[in-house]
Design a protein around this motif. Structure first.
Motif, PDB file in Angstrom:
ATOM      1  N   SER A  69       1.133   0.912   7.404  1.00 35.42           N
ATOM      2  CA  SER A  69       2.274   1.731   7.000  1.00 35.42           C
ATOM      3  C   SER A  69       1.900   2.628   5.815  1.00 35.42           C
ATOM      4  N   GLY A  70       1.208   2.065   4.852  1.00 37.73           N
ATOM      5  CA  GLY A  70       0.784   2.866   3.701  1.00 37.73           C
ATOM      6  C   GLY A  70      -0.305   3.860   4.050  1.00 37.73           C
ATOM      7  N   LEU A  71      -1.146   3.456   4.985  1.00 41.19           N
ATOM      8  CA  LEU A  71      -2.271   4.308   5.369  1.00 41.19           C
ATOM      9  C   LEU A  71      -1.815   5.671   5.878  1.00 41.19           C
ATOM     10  N   ALA A  72      -0.652   5.707   6.523  1.00 40.56           N
ATOM     11  CA  ALA A  72      -0.160   6.985   7.050  1.00 40.56           C
ATOM     12  C   ALA A  72      -0.018   8.016   5.932  1.00 40.56           C
ATOM     13  N   GLU A  73       0.479   7.566   4.772  1.00 44.97           N
ATOM     14  CA  GLU A  73       0.626   8.512   3.653  1.00 44.97           C
ATOM     15  C   GLU A  73      -0.745   8.937   3.118  1.00 44.97           C
ATOM     16  N   MET A  74      -1.697   8.012   3.140  1.00 38.85           N
ATOM     17  CA  MET A  74      -3.040   8.366   2.671  1.00 38.85           C
ATOM     18  C   MET A  74      -3.663   9.415   3.590  1.00 38.85           C
ATOM     19  N   LEU A  75      -3.521   9.200   4.898  1.00 42.76           N
ATOM     20  CA  LEU A  75      -4.037  10.183   5.852  1.00 42.76           C
ATOM     21  C   LEU A  75      -3.371  11.537   5.612  1.00 42.76           C
ATOM     22  N   LYS A  76      -2.075  11.481   5.340  1.00 43.51           N
ATOM     23  CA  LYS A  76      -1.336  12.726   5.055  1.00 43.51           C
ATOM     24  C   LYS A  76      -1.921  13.440   3.839  1.00 43.51           C
ATOM     25  N   HIS A  77      -2.230  12.689   2.789  1.00 47.58           N
ATOM     26  CA  HIS A  77      -2.804  13.324   1.587  1.00 47.58           C
ATOM     27  C   HIS A  77      -4.080  14.080   1.929  1.00 47.58           C
ATOM     28  N   GLY A  78      -4.901  13.484   2.778  1.00 45.23           N
ATOM     29  CA  GLY A  78      -6.102  14.184   3.219  1.00 45.23           C
ATOM     30  C   GLY A  78      -5.763  15.421   4.042  1.00 45.23           C
ATOM     31  N   LEU A  79      -4.872  15.259   4.997  1.00 45.57           N
ATOM     32  CA  LEU A  79      -4.551  16.361   5.912  1.00 45.57           C
ATOM     33  C   LEU A  79      -3.993  17.576   5.176  1.00 45.57           C
ATOM     34  N   ILE A  80      -3.134  17.341   4.175  1.00 46.89           N
ATOM     35  CA  ILE A  80      -2.492  18.497   3.544  1.00 46.89           C
ATOM     36  C   ILE A  80      -3.341  19.130   2.451  1.00 46.89           C
ATOM     37  N   PHE A  81      -4.217  18.333   1.794  1.00 43.71           N
ATOM     38  CA  PHE A  81      -4.885  18.879   0.613  1.00 43.71           C
ATOM     39  C   PHE A  81      -6.389  18.688   0.528  1.00 43.71           C
ATOM     40  N   ASP A  82      -6.975  17.784   1.305  1.00 43.99           N
ATOM     41  CA  ASP A  82      -8.349  17.436   0.977  1.00 43.99           C
ATOM     42  C   ASP A  82      -9.100  16.984   2.233  1.00 43.99           C
ATOM     43  N   ALA A  83      -9.763  17.939   2.867  1.00 48.68           N
ATOM     44  CA  ALA A  83     -10.482  17.643   4.113  1.00 48.68           C
ATOM     45  C   ALA A  83     -11.563  16.588   3.866  1.00 48.68           C
ATOM     46  N   GLY A  84     -12.183  16.647   2.681  1.00 50.82           N
ATOM     47  CA  GLY A  84     -13.231  15.673   2.364  1.00 50.82           C
ATOM     48  C   GLY A  84     -12.674  14.253   2.348  1.00 50.82           C
ATOM     49  N   TYR A  85     -11.491  14.109   1.760  1.00 55.87           N
ATOM     50  CA  TYR A  85     -10.849  12.784   1.695  1.00 55.87           C
ATOM     51  C   TYR A  85     -10.462  12.322   3.094  1.00 55.87           C
ATOM     52  N   TRP A  86      -9.974  13.250   3.906  1.00 59.00           N
ATOM     53  CA  TRP A  86      -9.665  12.932   5.311  1.00 59.00           C
ATOM     54  C   TRP A  86     -10.915  12.404   6.026  1.00 59.00           C
ATOM     55  N   ASN A  87     -12.031  13.091   5.825  1.00 52.76           N
ATOM     56  CA  ASN A  87     -13.274  12.657   6.477  1.00 52.76           C
ATOM     57  C   ASN A  87     -13.726  11.289   5.964  1.00 52.76           C
ATOM     58  N   THR A 122       7.780   0.705  11.187  1.00 52.16           N
ATOM     59  CA  THR A 122       7.648   0.836   9.737  1.00 52.16           C
ATOM     60  C   THR A 122       7.694   2.326   9.386  1.00 52.16           C
ATOM     61  N   HIS A 123       7.840   2.586   8.080  1.00 53.20           N
ATOM     62  CA  HIS A 123       7.838   3.983   7.639  1.00 53.20           C
ATOM     63  C   HIS A 123       6.561   4.681   8.103  1.00 53.20           C
ATOM     64  N   GLY A 124       5.431   4.049   7.855  1.00 57.71           N
ATOM     65  CA  GLY A 124       4.156   4.685   8.197  1.00 57.71           C
ATOM     66  C   GLY A 124       3.975   4.899   9.692  1.00 57.71           C
ATOM     67  N   GLU A 125       4.419   3.941  10.489  1.00 54.93           N
ATOM     68  CA  GLU A 125       4.322   4.120  11.943  1.00 54.93           C
ATOM     69  C   GLU A 125       5.130   5.331  12.392  1.00 54.93           C
ATOM     70  N   ALA A 126       6.306   5.488  11.782  1.00 59.10           N
ATOM     71  CA  ALA A 126       7.135   6.646  12.135  1.00 59.10           C
ATOM     72  C   ALA A 126       6.498   7.947  11.640  1.00 59.10           C
ATOM     73  N   LEU A 184       0.846  -1.198   0.000  1.00 62.26           N
ATOM     74  CA  LEU A 184       0.000   0.000   0.000  1.00 62.26           C
ATOM     75  C   LEU A 184       0.882   1.248   0.000  1.00 62.26           C
ATOM     76  N   LEU A 185       1.957   1.208   0.801  1.00 65.30           N
ATOM     77  CA  LEU A 185       2.846   2.370   0.883  1.00 65.30           C
ATOM     78  C   LEU A 185       3.418   2.731  -0.485  1.00 65.30           C
ATOM     79  N   SER A 186       3.907   1.750  -1.207  1.00 65.72           N
ATOM     80  CA  SER A 186       4.514   2.080  -2.503  1.00 65.72           C
ATOM     81  C   SER A 186       3.448   2.439  -3.532  1.00 65.72           C
ATOM     82  N   GLN A 187       2.247   1.890  -3.394  1.00 61.66           N
ATOM     83  CA  GLN A 187       1.182   2.259  -4.344  1.00 61.66           C
ATOM     84  C   GLN A 187       0.781   3.725  -4.202  1.00 61.66           C
ATOM     85  N   VAL A 188       0.680   4.197  -2.964  1.00 66.11           N
ATOM     86  CA  VAL A 188       0.188   5.565  -2.767  1.00 66.11           C
ATOM     87  C   VAL A 188       1.320   6.575  -2.659  1.00 66.11           C
ATOM     88  N   ASP A 189       2.565   6.097  -2.592  1.00 66.33           N
ATOM     89  CA  ASP A 189       3.648   7.058  -2.375  1.00 66.33           C
ATOM     90  C   ASP A 189       4.834   6.842  -3.320  1.00 66.33           C
TER      91      ASP A 189
END
Lengths: 352, 352
Positions: free
Chosen positions: B174-192, B254-258, B125-130
């Motif tokens: 681990s991958g989910l952390a980057e997805m959450l980040k994408h929401g946090l920085i650019f898209d509140a709707g996606y975060w929700n 993992t990367h995402g945990e960090a 998941l991490l490499s797919q989204v990041d």
């Protein structure tokens, strides 16, 4: 001599140290690093230092002179020094030296933090007329020349002719091979001019002319998809001979000495395959033969040389690819040569 | 889900294996190499193999799974295998694996013979989204993440959702952390949307949305001169925590945990410095805190963490640079943070 424009960067020939100082002072750089070897640290660095005494943010990274340094271990050493010195992305690396310095320095700079700026101050004839222009960086691995590298353009090149005064005669001859090549592949007039010049210490104008020819080619084809391959004349066999000599000789051939041999062999191939006349072949042999010492290539080494050529990065689908001359000043790229033909040209060299 | 267009290359989401086969069959490549690790060799390579049985010119290069492999020694190993296999400039490297495979594979391909083509088939998941999108390649040196690398774009990316089924839960997180980040920085709707989804196995649509956000950013700013820095949210502190854990823990984060820890700390910094509201800070802490295990960061380790941050390649002139949130879905780049502020945010994390 005018400043030449290359792929997004200038090549200075006049007041080069003053231009370098201006570049350093006007650039938005946080830190400055100079990559040198023991020779340039002794002969060239003091010249630069004497002009930029103001700069305190100036660190020196010195590596051993010679092709043996052009490998990944030395890259790791340079990367680690950049890390230890705290080099950030706004740092500038100044490559002060010959081809090893510019090839390795360009590669380490283009990969450190995904690329920091670098400039070349070539101090050998070879690097002035060849390595410093065209954006090829590279290091050797497993005795294969430049097998690892990038295409990365410097921000500027400063060609200071006076640096050539400190060079031994053998180093001048090494660079001269590339200049002769520039004439052979593109400019019969320049070849004739070289033939009739004092080649023990080539003038600034002759150096300029060579850089001008090389620059024209690399601007047209930066990534060597076509016409840039013409610069490989003499290099398929020459690189193999150079690698062989590095592996076997106590006092190995210089790059230019190996390329000189490669040019004679590939001129013979040109004669066999694409119509270079007997008279021009003889002329090439005479000019090169008068300048460079004879090297003994035993028949028994042909298979080793051939196997080195098989690893040449210019090959495609396992076939060995040469640039050949149709006449002096004219060349043709992408000539597939067989093992028999390559060995015949090596034998020809040995009979001269 | 549509095929996305990135910087000169497509990102496929549908019929990805068929698209990969088409790419391989239609491309003008002389040879094919697959870079894998023992996990993808077992779980993913057979899937691909079963579709391209026709291809005989197919060599496998396997490295050890895990961040410990992402260094120059492994690059040298891959380069040497490419040499031994006779890979020429018309070869294609297929990076089949997670971020280590795509980062290291991209770097080795972009520097082998000055660059051969490569594609990514991200299997985590991490490499797919990041890692697979955006053209950053890199390896670690001296425990500094991605300090050596290039900007080099793949020729295509194939995002096969079914590969995620073989992943352990911890790798999904681990991958989910980057997805959450994408929401946090650019898209509140996606975060929700993420907040309210089953995050144990994120849907293909959620993955698509993340890639879409990341792709939009990297197209606008491929070399991270401006807006792309927004993707660094959570990564200044997160990378330091990841490096620290790699050096000290038997079972490292993992990367995402960090990055999850980094996002909490940098959300706190956002609250202190650029006006992220208390309510949103709390919301971020709750969402992340519910997903990720707590990690003990002793006060005594703060100076080590700070010294790691000082070597972060995002710094400029020795100053530590963070991307911070002004609100959920909005960020601001280039915030210089002091040692005191960074330590305060680490303490804050420890009190949660």
């Amino acid at each position: 001599m005018n400043t030449l424009n290359s792929i997004g960067y200038p090549i200075y020939f006049n007041n080069t140290i003053a231009e370098l100082v201006k570049f350093i002072e006007q650039g938005n750089y946080s830190r400055f690093f100079v990559l040198t070897d023991e020779n340039t640290a002794k002969h060239c660095l003091p010249v630069i230092r004497s002009h930029i005494d103001k700069l305190d943010n100036f660190d020196i990274i010195e590596i051993n002179a010679g092709e043996e340094s052009k490998n990944i271990d030395f890259c790791v050493g340079v990367w680690k020094m950049l890390i230890d010195f705290g080099a950030d992305r706004q740092s500038l690396l100044i490559n002060l030296g010959g081809g090893v310095i510019s090839d390795l320095g360009g590669f380490t700079a283009s990969t450190y933090k995904r690329g920091i700026d670098f400039v070349h101050v070539p101090t050998t004839l070879l690097s002035q007329v060849d390595a410093s222009v065209g954006g090829k960086t590279g290091v050797d691995l497993d005795n294969i020349k430049n097998i690892i590298g990038t295409f990365a353009q410097p921000k500027a090149v400063f060609i200071e002719h006076s640096f050539l005064q400190t060079l031994p005669a053998r180093q001048i001859l090494s660079g001269l091979a590339e200049m002769l090549k520039h004439g052979l592949i593109f400019d019969a007039g320049y070849w004739n001019l070289l033939k009739d010049s004092d080649l023990k210490s080539p003038s600034a104008e002759l150096v300029y002319k060579s850089v001008e020819i090389k620059n024209k080619v690399v601007i047209e084809d930066p990534h060597e998809k076509g016409i840039r391959k013409s610069l490989n004349f003499g290099h398929t066999i020459g690189h193999a001979v150079e690698t062989y000599s590095l592996m076997n000789d106590k006092n190995p051939l210089t790059h230019g000495e190996a390329i000189a041999i490669g040019m004679i062999c590939e001129a013979k191939l040109s004669n066999i395959k694409v119509g270079l006349s007997n008279a021009e072949l003889t002329q090439i042999n005479e000019v090169i033969g008068n300048l460079y010492p004879k090297y003994n290539i035993a028949e028994s080494s042909h298979n080793v040389l051939y196997s080195i050529m098989q690893k040449d990065k210019k090959n495609q689908s396992g076939k060995i690819n040469c640039t050949l001359l149709t006449s002096i000043g004219q060349c043709r790229i992408d000539n597939i040569c067989t093992e028999d033909e390559l060995c015949e040209s090596l034998r020809y060299y040995s009979t001269l």
